[in-house]
Design a protein around this motif. Structure first.
Motif, PDB file in Angstrom:
ATOM      1  N   LEU A   1      19.485  12.145  -3.171  1.00 58.58           N
ATOM      2  CA  LEU A   1      18.773  11.486  -2.080  1.00 58.58           C
ATOM      3  C   LEU A   1      17.577  12.330  -1.665  1.00 58.58           C
ATOM      4  CD1 LEU A   1      21.438  10.243   0.539  1.00 58.58           C
ATOM      5  CD2 LEU A   1      19.925   8.816  -0.838  1.00 58.58           C
ATOM      6  N   PRO A   2      16.661  11.760  -0.873  1.00 59.52           N
ATOM      7  CA  PRO A   2      15.668  12.599  -0.205  1.00 59.52           C
ATOM      8  C   PRO A   2      16.374  13.499   0.811  1.00 59.52           C
ATOM      9  CG  PRO A   2      15.098  10.267  -0.059  1.00 59.52           C
ATOM     10  CD  PRO A   2      16.492  10.332  -0.543  1.00 59.52           C
ATOM     11  N   VAL A   3      15.693  14.532   1.241  1.00 56.33           N
ATOM     12  CA  VAL A   3      16.273  15.463   2.207  1.00 56.33           C
ATOM     13  C   VAL A   3      16.360  14.846   3.604  1.00 56.33           C
ATOM     14  CG1 VAL A   3      15.841  17.643   3.422  1.00 56.33           C
ATOM     15  CG2 VAL A   3      15.575  17.527   0.942  1.00 56.33           C
ATOM     16  N   ALA A   4      15.383  14.019   3.981  1.00 55.85           N
ATOM     17  CA  ALA A   4      15.228  13.571   5.367  1.00 55.85           C
ATOM     18  C   ALA A   4      16.490  12.985   6.001  1.00 55.85           C
ATOM     19  CB  ALA A   4      14.071  12.582   5.472  1.00 55.85           C
ATOM     20  N   PRO A   5      17.217  12.053   5.357  1.00 52.26           N
ATOM     21  CA  PRO A   5      18.359  11.445   6.056  1.00 52.26           C
ATOM     22  C   PRO A   5      19.523  12.398   6.300  1.00 52.26           C
ATOM     23  CG  PRO A   5      18.221  10.640   3.801  1.00 52.26           C
ATOM     24  CD  PRO A   5      16.953  11.390   4.068  1.00 52.26           C
ATOM     25  N   LEU A   6      19.568  13.528   5.583  1.00 52.43           N
ATOM     26  CA  LEU A   6      20.662  14.490   5.744  1.00 52.43           C
ATOM     27  C   LEU A   6      20.154  15.839   6.247  1.00 52.43           C
ATOM     28  CD1 LEU A   6      22.568  13.664   2.420  1.00 52.43           C
ATOM     29  CD2 LEU A   6      23.095  12.839   4.717  1.00 52.43           C
TER      30      LEU A   6
ATOM     31  N   PRO B   1      10.167  16.298   5.389  1.00 58.16           N
ATOM     32  CA  PRO B   1      10.475  17.206   4.273  1.00 58.16           C
ATOM     33  C   PRO B   1      10.583  16.462   2.947  1.00 58.16           C
ATOM     34  CG  PRO B   1      11.934  17.605   6.137  1.00 58.16           C
ATOM     35  CD  PRO B   1      11.203  16.340   6.439  1.00 58.16           C
ATOM     36  N   GLY B   2       9.979  17.051   1.921  1.00 58.21           N
ATOM     37  CA  GLY B   2      10.073  16.475   0.587  1.00 58.21           C
ATOM     38  C   GLY B   2       9.123  15.336   0.321  1.00 58.21           C
ATOM     39  N   ALA B   3       8.282  14.993   1.311  1.00 60.59           N
ATOM     40  CA  ALA B   3       7.346  13.875   1.144  1.00 60.59           C
ATOM     41  C   ALA B   3       5.923  14.398   1.062  1.00 60.59           C
ATOM     42  CB  ALA B   3       7.471  12.894   2.301  1.00 60.59           C
ATOM     43  N   GLN B   4       5.124  13.765   0.224  1.00 57.43           N
ATOM     44  CA  GLN B   4       3.703  14.090   0.154  1.00 57.43           C
ATOM     45  C   GLN B   4       2.907  12.812  -0.030  1.00 57.43           C
ATOM     46  OE1 GLN B   4       3.070  16.676  -3.193  1.00 57.43           O
ATOM     47  NE2 GLN B   4       3.584  15.128  -4.705  1.00 57.43           N
TER      48      GLN B   4
ATOM     49  N   PRO C   1      14.253  15.667 -16.203  1.00 57.61           N
ATOM     50  CA  PRO C   1      13.013  15.744 -15.424  1.00 57.61           C
ATOM     51  C   PRO C   1      13.285  15.790 -13.919  1.00 57.61           C
ATOM     52  CG  PRO C   1      13.463  13.466 -15.954  1.00 57.61           C
ATOM     53  CD  PRO C   1      14.591  14.273 -16.554  1.00 57.61           C
ATOM     54  N   ALA C   2      12.212  16.063 -13.160  1.00 54.10           N
ATOM     55  CA  ALA C   2      12.303  15.984 -11.703  1.00 54.10           C
ATOM     56  C   ALA C   2      12.404  14.517 -11.286  1.00 54.10           C
ATOM     57  CB  ALA C   2      11.077  16.632 -11.069  1.00 54.10           C
ATOM     58  N   LEU C   3      12.917  14.301 -10.090  1.00 56.47           N
ATOM     59  CA  LEU C   3      13.083  12.936  -9.583  1.00 56.47           C
ATOM     60  C   LEU C   3      12.291  12.755  -8.291  1.00 56.47           C
ATOM     61  CD1 LEU C   3      16.861  11.923  -9.931  1.00 56.47           C
ATOM     62  CD2 LEU C   3      14.901  10.714 -10.865  1.00 56.47           C
ATOM     63  N   ALA C   4      11.561  11.652  -8.204  1.00 56.82           N
ATOM     64  CA  ALA C   4      10.852  11.299  -6.969  1.00 56.82           C
ATOM     65  C   ALA C   4      10.777   9.780  -6.899  1.00 56.82           C
ATOM     66  CB  ALA C   4       9.453  11.910  -6.950  1.00 56.82           C
ATOM     67  N   ARG C   5      10.510   9.264  -5.711  1.00 59.94           N
ATOM     68  CA  ARG C   5      10.341   7.819  -5.566  1.00 59.94           C
ATOM     69  C   ARG C   5       9.072   7.533  -4.773  1.00 59.94           C
ATOM     70  NH1 ARG C   5      15.045   6.088  -1.185  1.00 59.94           N
ATOM     71  NH2 ARG C   5      14.279   7.293   0.587  1.00 59.94           N
ATOM     72  N   LYS C   6       8.482   6.374  -5.030  1.00 59.60           N
ATOM     73  CA  LYS C   6       7.274   5.951  -4.339  1.00 59.60           C
ATOM     74  C   LYS C   6       7.654   5.026  -3.182  1.00 59.60           C
ATOM     75  CE  LYS C   6       4.397   6.244  -8.495  1.00 59.60           C
ATOM     76  NZ  LYS C   6       3.527   5.490  -9.446  1.00 59.60           N
ATOM     77  N   VAL C   7       7.216   5.396  -1.997  1.00 59.50           N
ATOM     78  CA  VAL C   7       7.505   4.627  -0.789  1.00 59.50           C
ATOM     79  C   VAL C   7       6.255   3.838  -0.415  1.00 59.50           C
ATOM     80  CG1 VAL C   7       8.257   4.744   1.616  1.00 59.50           C
ATOM     81  CG2 VAL C   7       9.113   6.419  -0.048  1.00 59.50           C
ATOM     82  N   THR C   8       6.406   2.537  -0.203  1.00 64.75           N
ATOM     83  CA  THR C   8       5.246   1.677   0.065  1.00 64.75           C
ATOM     84  C   THR C   8       5.458   0.862   1.340  1.00 64.75           C
ATOM     85  OG1 THR C   8       6.113  -0.177  -1.228  1.00 64.75           O
ATOM     86  CG2 THR C   8       4.796   1.443  -2.401  1.00 64.75           C
TER      87      THR C   8
ATOM     88  N   SER D   1       0.859  -1.186   0.000  1.00 68.88           N
ATOM     89  CA  SER D   1       0.000   0.000   0.000  1.00 68.88           C
ATOM     90  C   SER D   1       0.893   1.232   0.000  1.00 68.88           C
ATOM     91  CB  SER D   1      -0.921   0.001   1.231  1.00 68.88           C
ATOM     92  OG  SER D   1      -0.176  -0.175   2.423  1.00 68.88           O
ATOM     93  N   ALA D   2       0.533   2.227  -0.809  1.00 66.64           N
ATOM     94  CA  ALA D   2       1.362   3.420  -0.971  1.00 66.64           C
ATOM     95  C   ALA D   2       1.401   4.232   0.318  1.00 66.64           C
ATOM     96  CB  ALA D   2       0.825   4.269  -2.115  1.00 66.64           C
ATOM     97  N   LEU D   3       2.595   4.710   0.677  1.00 67.46           N
ATOM     98  CA  LEU D   3       2.757   5.584   1.837  1.00 67.46           C
ATOM     99  C   LEU D   3       2.930   7.037   1.412  1.00 67.46           C
ATOM    100  CD1 LEU D   3       5.125   3.732   4.359  1.00 67.46           C
ATOM    101  CD2 LEU D   3       2.706   4.276   4.656  1.00 67.46           C
ATOM    102  N   VAL D   4       4.044   7.332   0.732  1.00 64.26           N
ATOM    103  CA  VAL D   4       4.326   8.705   0.304  1.00 64.26           C
ATOM    104  C   VAL D   4       5.069   8.684  -1.026  1.00 64.26           C
ATOM    105  CG1 VAL D   4       4.502   9.638   2.653  1.00 64.26           C
ATOM    106  CG2 VAL D   4       6.559   8.809   1.507  1.00 64.26           C
ATOM    107  N   GLU D   5       5.081   9.839  -1.667  1.00 60.56           N
ATOM    108  CA  GLU D   5       6.005  10.092  -2.768  1.00 60.56           C
ATOM    109  C   GLU D   5       7.054  11.062  -2.239  1.00 60.56           C
ATOM    110  OE1 GLU D   5       4.177  11.333  -6.361  1.00 60.56           O
ATOM    111  OE2 GLU D   5       2.958   9.507  -6.556  1.00 60.56           O
ATOM    112  N   GLU D   6       8.312  10.709  -2.409  1.00 58.55           N
ATOM    113  CA  GLU D   6       9.403  11.461  -1.805  1.00 58.55           C
ATOM    114  C   GLU D   6      10.275  12.083  -2.895  1.00 58.55           C
ATOM    115  OE1 GLU D   6      11.992  10.605   2.228  1.00 58.55           O
ATOM    116  OE2 GLU D   6      11.846   9.035   0.733  1.00 58.55           O
ATOM    117  N   GLU D   7      10.440  13.398  -2.842  1.00 62.74           N
ATOM    118  CA  GLU D   7      11.272  14.102  -3.813  1.00 62.74           C
ATOM    119  C   GLU D   7      12.747  13.772  -3.579  1.00 62.74           C
ATOM    120  OE1 GLU D   7      12.331  18.694  -5.222  1.00 62.74           O
ATOM    121  OE2 GLU D   7      11.385  18.307  -3.279  1.00 62.74           O
ATOM    122  N   LEU D   8      13.485  13.546  -4.666  1.00 64.73           N
ATOM    123  CA  LEU D   8      14.927  13.338  -4.589  1.00 64.73           C
ATOM    124  C   LEU D   8      15.629  14.625  -5.009  1.00 64.73           C
ATOM    125  CD1 LEU D   8      15.237   9.787  -6.220  1.00 64.73           C
ATOM    126  CD2 LEU D   8      14.857  10.381  -3.828  1.00 64.73           C
TER     127      LEU D   8
END
Length: 310
Positions: A241-246, A304-307, A263-270, A158-165
């Motif tokens: 990377l996403p912003v959160a770990p740094l 940050p960076g997640a929606q 293009p922009a980069l994002a990843r799907k977190v599930t 199940s989808a959790l968030v989309e996270e900007e890289l």
């Protein structure tokens, strides 16, 4: 083969000694040795190397140890599920988090679980995403946060968030971009510090680059957020990377994080669970709680960076 033999074997490997395992299990050592011998005879393989210093699992023993752990966990889960069917959720639930997610999610989730389900013992495992995938398949963990790279068909997800890289480098770095944004082609032409193939953000970056007709020029492979951070601060390269770990280093001004375009980069977190092993009531409760905590973090801007997925 009996469950007690599995318990005995796991205890022997965990303690590295027949005598220590016998004490913990409250079993006479000769009886423990006999059960081990019967197990090896049935399997047709030597499971342990014995020496004056103790015992170590052989290659065959290591394989059997992983399966024994998974079987014992599933038996425990089955027992918990029956008990929980008429009571408030309780028992142990194991959840795997990738290194790049734990900084945003781990502590808020632990606090929420403690407040909402005090009878549940939540065990968090921080691992590489590839390792979490294997642990979830084998039943060693109940749930795992994974990245949707199109290869999660074996799981109920199940989808959790989309996270900007973002393109992240040391402040004042020789790899720093001249503007406030970085084109993907420009980012890929830089020396990048990234996880190894098939780990973390790497598959997503590789896939988007391939679709855009681009390739990575120079990569330093590091599978540890702590070491990756040190390498960035030493100006060995930049990362995507996403912003959160740094976030701590970015907020104190030691690092810069720039949006990527064209293009922009994002990843799907599930959030994933096994399709073959039913969730206990406690695991199902934790699954719901992960979604609730994630929604709260996104709503409050604390991730940050997640929606939330649209």
């Amino acid at each position: 083969m009996e469950l007690r033999q599995l318990r005995y074997y796991v205890a022997i490997v965990d303690h590295g000694s027949l005598s220590r395992a016998a004490l913990v299990l409250h079993v006479a050592q000769p009886a423990l040795t006999q059960q081990l011998r019967q197990l090896e005879d049935e399997l047709g393989a030597q499971l342990l190397h014995r020496s004056a210093q103790g015992v170590l699992a052989t290659d065959a023993g290591k394989v059997f140890y992983e399966h024994a752990q998974a079987i014992l966990k599933q038996v425990g889960d089955a027992r918990s599920a029956v008990i929980q069917s008429t009571t408030r959720p309780s028992g142990s639930v194991s959840l795997g988090l990738p290194h790049s997610i734990s900084n945003a999610l781990a502590l808020p989730l632990l606090m929420a679980a403690r407040n909402t389900y005090p009878e549940i013992t939540l065990q968090l495992t921080e691992e590489l995403s590839g390792n979490l995938n294997e642990q979830l398949k084998s039943g060693r963990i109940n749930l795992a946060v994974l990245f949707d790279d199109g290869q999660l068909g074996a799981f109920a997800s199940s989808a959790l968030v989309e996270e900007e890289l973002r393109f992240i480098c040391r402040t004042g770095s020789v790899f720093g971009p001249p503007g406030e944004r970085v084109a993907l082609a420009e980012a890929l032409a830089t020396t990048l510090i990234l996880p190894a193939q098939q780990q973390g953000v790497r598959p997503r970056i590789e896939n988007v680059a391939r679709e855009a007709g681009l390739h990575l020029s120079s990569v330093i492979e590091i599978n540890s957020i702590a070491i990756l951070k040190s390498a960035i601060l030493a100006d060995m390269g930049a990362t995507i990377l996403p912003v959160a770990p740094l976030l701590a280093d970015i907020e104190r001004g030691a690092m810069l994080a720039r949006p990527i375009h064209s293009p922009a980069l994002a990843r799907k977190v599930t959030l994933c669970a096994s399709r073959n092993i039913p969730l206990t009531n406690a695991a199902a409760a934790v699954k719901r709680l992960v979604h609730q905590v994630t929604a709260d973090l996104c709503a409050g801007g604390a991730w940050p960076g997640a929606q939330l997925p649209k």
